[in-house]
Enzyme design. Structure first.
Site, PDB file in Angstrom:
ATOM      1  N   SER A  61       0.558  -1.440  -0.136  1.00  0.00           N
ATOM      2  CA  SER A  61      -0.093   0.081   0.182  1.00  0.00           C
ATOM      3  C   SER A  61       0.929   1.117   0.048  1.00  0.00           C
ATOM      4  CB  SER A  61      -1.005   0.079   1.043  1.00  0.00           C
ATOM      5  OG  SER A  61      -1.919  -0.874   0.889  1.00  0.00           O
ATOM      6  N   LYS A  64       0.410   3.546  -2.935  1.00  0.00           N
ATOM      7  CA  LYS A  64      -0.933   4.117  -3.184  1.00  0.00           C
ATOM      8  C   LYS A  64      -0.390   5.829  -3.458  1.00  0.00           C
ATOM      9  CE  LYS A  64      -3.706   1.223  -0.800  1.00  0.00           C
ATOM     10  NZ  LYS A  64      -4.565   0.931   0.521  1.00  0.00           N
ATOM     11  N   TYR A 186      -3.639  -2.669  -9.671  1.00  0.00           N
ATOM     12  CA  TYR A 186      -3.533  -2.559  -8.605  1.00  0.00           C
ATOM     13  C   TYR A 186      -2.690  -3.517  -7.706  1.00  0.00           C
ATOM     14  CZ  TYR A 186      -4.277  -1.913  -3.544  1.00  0.00           C
ATOM     15  OH  TYR A 186      -4.120  -1.907  -2.061  1.00  0.00           O
ATOM     16  N   TYR A 238      -4.525   5.161   7.808  1.00  0.00           N
ATOM     17  CA  TYR A 238      -5.767   4.645   7.939  1.00  0.00           C
ATOM     18  C   TYR A 238      -6.662   5.018   9.233  1.00  0.00           C
ATOM     19  CZ  TYR A 238      -3.557   1.566   4.353  1.00  0.00           C
ATOM     20  OH  TYR A 238      -3.036   1.294   3.399  1.00  0.00           O
ATOM     21  N   VAL A 256       1.181  -3.506   4.022  1.00  0.00           N
ATOM     22  CA  VAL A 256       1.290  -4.702   4.932  1.00  0.00           C
ATOM     23  C   VAL A 256       2.459  -5.595   4.401  1.00  0.00           C
ATOM     24  CG1 VAL A 256      -1.342  -4.656   4.863  1.00  0.00           C
ATOM     25  CG2 VAL A 256      -0.344  -5.784   2.896  1.00  0.00           C
TER      26      VAL A 256
END
Length: 605
Positions: A61, A64, A186, A238, A256
């Site tokens: 991630s 992103k 993705y 997050y 992660v």
């Protein structure tokens, strides 16, 4: 110094083995759970690291913000804003939900927003669109990043939740075309291999307004860097974003795969890799390490209230800018030969971590035969605790290598470091002005390099003074009888500014200081005169009043020829007066020239 601080944090955090691997992606469950690396890269390209900084792992991630950046570059902020909001969610990163009011993903840092960003990347076909993502990441990292085929296959095989998000996005018209293609892209971007060093440089590129600090290639225009960092600040961690901003205070993104990337704009980037995750999906050790680094290095972005970078305004040797103490020919020759062993470094701006790091690095790169260093902090504003510690450490390291440090710190900006006034302190001393510090360093060099058996010259007799050198012996003895010998205590005023002609003063022993006042009324040294020099001749010859105060810098012994006796030489011994005038004119020119050059070199300091 910085490397040692990072290693301290590494050793502290490595004992924490809590957290779990991301076992919902089978390949991520197979990594070495105790791998751990910390890397810090400055905005000018200096890289520090400890631990497994070259171990590859998948970016996950952390990709992103970089795909979001590419989407912004391709489509423009307004078009992207029609598809992706920029509000924090307070929900897990893989929540299958949209904003109930706008029907858009709440931000580009959650999976829904990231899949949307991937769908907005332009290209001829799916392969070209992913290749553009890969090249874009490579510009941030400074090298080409490779796809980890095993991790990609594992994600594609198990990524049902992300496919559900993709179909939800297609159903509300956020994603155009085939949602499987966007989700696959993705998966691929998340499966690119990076190292901790790569991530640190990617972060440093964001810190450097989108320009890679080593390759100098622009990866993103500055306005879009601002947009990306803003969203990272509020959404990058997050549902733990609020705690992160409070305790760490850096725009950041976790993944992660075990990585965390953090940015201090204008200064540096941090990357941590450790695959054991907390309940939010972020690296346990990574979060802990970032908190420690932020606290120890004073990195919280809300702590910076003004320009945070300290500049080295000037750096030069004592040979280039000597002190205002006029020395004898033997000392001048020694200083010409060894003056490069003393460096003067002037700092300006606020001394926070980045400024201290660049200063320490510059000092460490000075020549290895350095014997003394002047650090001038008078133009420095705020000084952080970590900056004071870093300077204390480098001061101790230099002392251990035989180099003593003179700090010019009249306002005690460095706290306890600004307390040593002991001339025998093996580390160094603190001074209120740069000129005094320079003189102290000159004396260290002279003491070290004088020939064996050197003894300080004894006090002069009047007839031994250089002003009498051209006179025949009998005339020299006769003229010497006309001088009055005076002893002046240290600190006493010898001649006041605006005094009328007071005679010719020959310095036989000790030193006198000629001073001036600045606009704020502070007194500064213009020049210091030592044995064998003279003063008063200009006023004596021209009749003008003294333009400066003259003080005894030490206990000083003077030979004084009164104006009346000097004037009588015209009729009684004109040839003696002529010879004396020639010597005095030469000395006066030399001393005036030295004073002007000293002012130019020291800028009135």
């Amino acid at each position: 110094m910085v490397a040692r601080l990072i290693d301290e944090v590494y050793q502290l955090c490595r004992t924490d083995t809590s957290g779990e691997l991301a076992d919902y992606i089978p390949e991520l469950a197979a990594v070495q759970p105790d791998s751990f690396g910390i890397c810090l890269a400055t905005a000018d390209g200096q890289v520090y690291g400890s631990g497994d900084v070259h171990t590859p792992f998948t970016i996950q991630s952390i990709s992103k913000p970089f795909t979001y950046a590419l989407a912004l570059a391709d489509r423009g902020p307004a078009a992207v804003a029609q598809r992706i909001d920029v509000e924090p969610t307070g929900e897990p990163f893989n929540e299958i939900s949209l904003d109930p009011r706008t029907q858009r993903p709440r931000n580009p840092m959650i999976n829904a927003g990231a899949i949307t960003a991937a769908s907005l990347v332009e290209g001829r076909d799916p392969a070209d669109r992913f290749a553009r993502i890969q090249r874009s990441y490579g510009r941030f990292a400074g090298r080409e990043l490779k796809l980890n085929e095993a991790v990609y296959a594992s994600e594609a095989r198990t990524g049902f939740r992300n496919r559900a998000i993709g179909y939800l996005l297609r159903g509300v018209g956020i994603v155009d075309g085939d949602p499987d293609e966007a989700v696959d892209r993705y998966f691929r971007q998340c499966s690119l291999d990076v190292t901790c060093r790569d991530l640190a440089l990617m972060a440093a590129t964001l810190a450097n307004n989108g320009v890679h600090p080593l390759t100098h290639e622009r990866a993103l225009v500055a306005p879009l860097v601002e947009q990306v960092l803003s969203v990272m600040t509020t959404c990058g961690m997050y549902d733990a974003a609020g705690d992160w901003v409070t305790t760490v205070g850096l725009p950041a993104k976790s993944g992660v795969g075990g990585g965390i990337l953090a940015v201090l704009p204008g200064q540096l980037g941090i990357a941590v890799y450790s695959p054991r995750l907390d309940e939010h999906g972020s690296s346990v050790r990574g979060v802990m390490a970032c908190r420690e680094l932020s606290h120890r290095l004073g990195l919280h972005f809300l702590h910076v209230t003004r320009g945070a970078h300290t500049a080295i305004r000037a750096s030069y040797s004592v040979a280039e800018a000597p002190s205002r103490l006029r020395r004898d020919p033997e000392e001048l020759e020694l200083l010409r030969a060894h003056g490069d062993r003393v460096r003067i470094v002037e700092l300006a701006g606020d001394l926070l971590f980045a400024g201290a790091e660049s200063t320490v690095r510059a000092v460490e790169q000075l020549p290895g035969d350095l014997e003394a260093l002047v650090l001038d902090l008078r133009e420095v504003g705020d000084v952080s605790d970590i900056a004071a510690r870093m300077l204390a450490d480098v001061q101790a390291e230099l002392a251990a290598a035989g180099c003593r440090v003179a700090l010019v710190d009249p306002d005690a900006k460095l706290g306890h470091m600004s307390s040593s006034l002991d001339p025998a302190d093996p580390v160094g001393r603190v001074f209120v002005d740069r000129d005094s510090a320079t003189e102290w360093c000159e004396q260290l060099v002279l003491d070290r390099h004088r020939p064996p058996g050197y003894t300080a010259p004894a006090a002069l007799r009047v007839e031994e003074h250089p002003a009498m050198a051209e006179l025949p012996d009998d005339e020299c003895v006769r003229l010497a009888r006309e001088f009055e010998i005076r002893t002046i205590a240290r600190g006493e005023l010898v001649i006041a500014r605006d005094s009328p002609r007071a005679g010719l003063f020959l310095i036989l022993d000790g030193r006198v200081r000629i001073t001036f006042e600045d606009n704020a009324g502070r007194r500064h040294r213009l020049i210091t005169l030592s044995p064998g020099m003279s003063f008063g001749e200009i006023s004596l010859l021209t009749g003008v009043h003294f333009s400066n105060d003259i003080y005894a810098e030490t206990t000083v012994r003077l030979a004084v020829l009164s104006p009346e006796k000097f004037d009588r030489l015209t009729s009684q011994a004109p040839e003696v007066k002529l010879a004396l005038l020639e010597r005095l004119a030469t000395a006066a020119y030399s001393q005036t020239d030295a004073a002007v050059r000293a002012l130019a070199a020291h800028g009135g300091a």
